[in-house]
Design an enzyme around this catalytic site. Structure first.
Site, PDB file in Angstrom:
ATOM      1  N   ASN A 210       0.844  -1.196   0.000  1.00 20.23           N
ATOM      2  CA  ASN A 210       0.000   0.000   0.000  1.00 20.23           C
ATOM      3  C   ASN A 210       0.878   1.245   0.000  1.00 20.23           C
ATOM      4  O   ASN A 210       2.107   1.148  -0.066  1.00 20.23           O
ATOM      5  CB  ASN A 210      -0.958  -0.015   1.194  1.00 20.23           C
ATOM      6  CG  ASN A 210      -0.225  -0.146   2.514  1.00 20.23           C
ATOM      7  OD1 ASN A 210       0.570   0.709   2.878  1.00 20.23           O
ATOM      8  ND2 ASN A 210      -0.483  -1.243   3.226  1.00 20.23           N
ATOM      9  N   CYS A 274       0.333   1.907  14.256  1.00 17.72           N
ATOM     10  CA  CYS A 274       0.261   2.923  13.200  1.00 17.72           C
ATOM     11  C   CYS A 274       0.521   2.341  11.815  1.00 17.72           C
ATOM     12  O   CYS A 274       0.272   2.978  10.812  1.00 17.72           O
ATOM     13  CB  CYS A 274       1.264   4.039  13.508  1.00 17.72           C
ATOM     14  SG  CYS A 274       1.118   5.483  12.438  1.00 17.72           S
ATOM     15  N   LYS A 289       9.658 -16.617 -10.575  1.00 18.18           N
ATOM     16  CA  LYS A 289       8.874 -15.524 -11.137  1.00 18.18           C
ATOM     17  C   LYS A 289       7.768 -16.075 -12.030  1.00 18.18           C
ATOM     18  O   LYS A 289       8.000 -16.912 -12.890  1.00 18.18           O
ATOM     19  CB  LYS A 289       9.776 -14.595 -11.942  1.00 18.18           C
ATOM     20  CG  LYS A 289       9.019 -13.447 -12.596  1.00 18.18           C
ATOM     21  CD  LYS A 289       9.951 -12.579 -13.433  1.00 18.18           C
ATOM     22  CE  LYS A 289       9.163 -11.504 -14.164  1.00 18.18           C
ATOM     23  NZ  LYS A 289      10.035 -10.670 -15.022  1.00 18.18           N
ATOM     24  N   ILE A 307      -3.094  -7.676  13.902  1.00 18.80           N
ATOM     25  CA  ILE A 307      -2.071  -7.481  14.930  1.00 18.80           C
ATOM     26  C   ILE A 307      -2.619  -6.766  16.155  1.00 18.80           C
ATOM     27  O   ILE A 307      -2.408  -7.199  17.299  1.00 18.80           O
ATOM     28  CB  ILE A 307      -0.860  -6.724  14.342  1.00 18.80           C
ATOM     29  CG1 ILE A 307      -0.180  -7.583  13.268  1.00 18.80           C
ATOM     30  CG2 ILE A 307       0.131  -6.351  15.447  1.00 18.80           C
ATOM     31  CD1 ILE A 307       0.937  -6.877  12.525  1.00 18.80           C
ATOM     32  N   ILE A 308      -3.349  -5.682  15.947  1.00 20.27           N
ATOM     33  CA  ILE A 308      -3.771  -4.902  17.119  1.00 20.27           C
ATOM     34  C   ILE A 308      -4.830  -5.639  17.938  1.00 20.27           C
ATOM     35  O   ILE A 308      -4.894  -5.495  19.158  1.00 20.27           O
ATOM     36  CB  ILE A 308      -4.253  -3.499  16.704  1.00 20.27           C
ATOM     37  CG1 ILE A 308      -4.205  -2.567  17.917  1.00 20.27           C
ATOM     38  CG2 ILE A 308      -5.640  -3.543  16.057  1.00 20.27           C
ATOM     39  CD1 ILE A 308      -4.211  -1.112  17.587  1.00 20.27           C
ATOM     40  N   PHE A 323      -5.156   2.940  14.553  1.00 21.51           N
ATOM     41  CA  PHE A 323      -5.393   3.965  13.536  1.00 21.51           C
ATOM     42  C   PHE A 323      -6.517   3.510  12.620  1.00 21.51           C
ATOM     43  O   PHE A 323      -6.666   2.316  12.334  1.00 21.51           O
ATOM     44  CB  PHE A 323      -4.129   4.205  12.707  1.00 21.51           C
ATOM     45  CG  PHE A 323      -3.242   5.288  13.252  1.00 21.51           C
ATOM     46  CD1 PHE A 323      -3.148   6.525  12.631  1.00 21.51           C
ATOM     47  CD2 PHE A 323      -2.507   5.076  14.400  1.00 21.51           C
ATOM     48  CE1 PHE A 323      -2.342   7.521  13.140  1.00 21.51           C
ATOM     49  CE2 PHE A 323      -1.688   6.057  14.920  1.00 21.51           C
ATOM     50  CZ  PHE A 323      -1.609   7.290  14.281  1.00 21.51           C
ATOM     51  N   LYS A 337     -14.650   0.590  14.686  1.00 23.65           N
ATOM     52  CA  LYS A 337     -13.402  -0.170  14.723  1.00 23.65           C
ATOM     53  C   LYS A 337     -12.831  -0.184  16.128  1.00 23.65           C
ATOM     54  O   LYS A 337     -12.327  -1.220  16.595  1.00 23.65           O
ATOM     55  CB  LYS A 337     -12.407   0.439  13.732  1.00 23.65           C
ATOM     56  CG  LYS A 337     -11.087  -0.315  13.626  1.00 23.65           C
ATOM     57  CD  LYS A 337     -10.206   0.308  12.542  1.00 23.65           C
ATOM     58  CE  LYS A 337      -8.889  -0.440  12.410  1.00 23.65           C
ATOM     59  NZ  LYS A 337      -8.019   0.162  11.345  1.00 23.65           N
ATOM     60  N   LYS A 341     -12.411  -3.799  18.109  1.00 18.30           N
ATOM     61  CA  LYS A 341     -11.077  -4.296  18.430  1.00 18.30           C
ATOM     62  C   LYS A 341     -10.698  -4.077  19.893  1.00 18.30           C
ATOM     63  O   LYS A 341      -9.577  -4.393  20.299  1.00 18.30           O
ATOM     64  CB  LYS A 341     -10.046  -3.617  17.509  1.00 18.30           C
ATOM     65  CG  LYS A 341     -10.214  -3.983  16.040  1.00 18.30           C
ATOM     66  CD  LYS A 341      -9.175  -3.270  15.173  1.00 18.30           C
ATOM     67  CE  LYS A 341      -9.377  -3.583  13.700  1.00 18.30           C
ATOM     68  NZ  LYS A 341      -8.997  -4.966  13.376  1.00 18.30           N
TER      69      LYS A 341
END
Length: 403
Positions: A210, A274, A289, A307-308, A323, A337, A341
């Site tokens: 991203n 973050c 490839k 993860i959080i 975040f 959110k 969480k």
């Protein structure tokens, strides 16, 4: 004076014989890693040339409020936003009087009114001028308005008088400037921050990722260090310098980031997620490839670990900050959110706005807790990070929990 590293110091120089000390002050600030831009009043230019301060600062010196080239991009507003601290040294009696009265009749006073950054001044004038009732009243008013005064000192003056009014020496001012960035609000606290993107391999040369630059996470790490925290920064692949006094762990994928975070959790007091962690990864990674043979290609994706959410369930549980990068319904989606969480706080920002967020040096955000919302206006990511860390420290010490 590590607190000055990468700080943006806007140095205002006003008229007075002490203006020559601005040259040495710039050198001292830069020696300790600060970025310095200089604004000179018309009177200051009678004592020292803009060319001298330009050579020392490495940046053009700003002298005019109505500079046509600068004003094409609202230059004075950009300078006001750029600054982490506005430092006026020397600050003449005339400048103090104009600042006290909220005048904006030159570039320097306009910047002082336009900036959200803290302001510090180093008075320099004849001892009789400093002792005058009007100057003392102005000094008291400025302090009440949260302007910090550095000095003045006492000693022999250029006119031959001896007494208060002498500008502090550059070394002393540089030390006082560094102290402005050391809040101590997180002294002894262990803090873990994730930053940047993750990359999820498709084959040896391709991956899914991203636009995260990592700038916000790194700014938060520096702000936390300045507040006294011991910081571990778990960083995805970004090209950013590691903040001083920070332990950095480099990772690539979401699974690697989770492993690195897990290794830190038992001693973690505050966790700030973050990083822009990829939600999905390819189910399989090709060993060679993948050749371009067909007009279309399908890749099966599987969910990455959240993860959080893992951190929020860990015992002992750290204070958890997440975040929410949203493109619509910012507050509603972020609040959902946070609750889903089980976070203590979520920092919401609008990534649909090209002026902030990914790859930008500026940002704006809303801090959301169970107790309410707190908005942070558009500012540099450095300034925003300091404000966010101050709010996180306040909530952490208050013991507020998610609801």
């Amino acid at each position: 004076m590590q607190q000055l590293n990468n700080k943006h110091i806007l140095l205002g120089v006003t008229g007075g014989i002490a203006a020559y000390k601005a040259a040495e002050l710039i050198r001292r600030l830069k020696e300790h890693g600060a970025h310095v831009q200089v604004v000179m009043t018309k009177a200051a230019q009678e004592f020292i040339t803009p060319l001298t301060l330009q050579a020392l600062s490495g940046n053009p010196v700003h002298t005019s409020l109505l500079d046509p080239e600068a004003e094409a991009a609202m230059g004075h507003i950009e300078l006001a936003r750029w600054a982490d601290l506005v430092l006026v040294a020397p600050a003449s009696a005339d400048f103090m009087a104009r600042l006290t009265n909220g005048q904006a009749d030159d570039l320097l006073t306009t910047l002082c009114l336009a900036t959200d950054a803290p302001i510090a001044i180093a008075p320099a004038m004849n001892q009789a001028m400093w002792r005058d009732a009007a100057t003392q009243s102005n000094a008291a008013t400025l302090q009440a308005q949260q302007v910090t005064l550095f000095g003045p000192g006492e000693g022999e003056q250029a006119c031959g008088d001896i007494g208060p009014g002498r500008m502090l020496e550059p070394d002393h001012i540089a030390q006082l400037t560094a102290q402005q960035f050391a809040s101590g609000s997180l002294d002894g606290v262990k803090l873990v921050i994730t930053a940047g993107p993750t990359i999820e391999a498709i084959d040896p040369v391709r991956f899914i990722s991203n636009h995260s630059s990592g700038k916000m996470g790194f700014a938060l790490a520096q702000a936390a260090i300045d507040a006294g925290a011991s910081v571990t920064l778990v960083a995805g692949p970004v090209h950013l310098a590691t903040p001083e006094r920070c332990q950095r762990i480099n990772v690539q994928s979401a699974e690697q980031m989770l492993q690195a975070v897990n290794e830190q959790l038992d001693s973690c007091d505050i966790f700030i997620g973050c990083a822009a962690v990829a939600d999905y990864r390819p189910a399989t990674v090709a060993e060679q490839k993948i050749k371009k043979n067909d007009d279309s290609m399908s890749i099966t994706l599987v969910r990455n670990p959240d993860i959080i959410s893992v951190v929020a369930k860990h015992q002992p549980r750290p204070f958890c900050v997440g975040f929410a990068a949203e493109t619509e319904n910012l507050i509603a989606h972020a609040q959902q959110k946070r609750i889903r969480k089980n976070l203590d706080m979520i920092i919401a920002n609008d990534v649909a706005n090209s002026a902030i967020g990914f790859n930008s040096d500026n940002n704006a955000a809303t801090l959301i807790t169970a107790q309410g919302e707190h908005s942070l206006a558009l500012a540099s990511k450095t300034q925003l990070a300091r404000a966010a860390i101050a709010h996180i420290a306040q909530q952490f010490k208050a013991g507020n929990k998610p609801a």
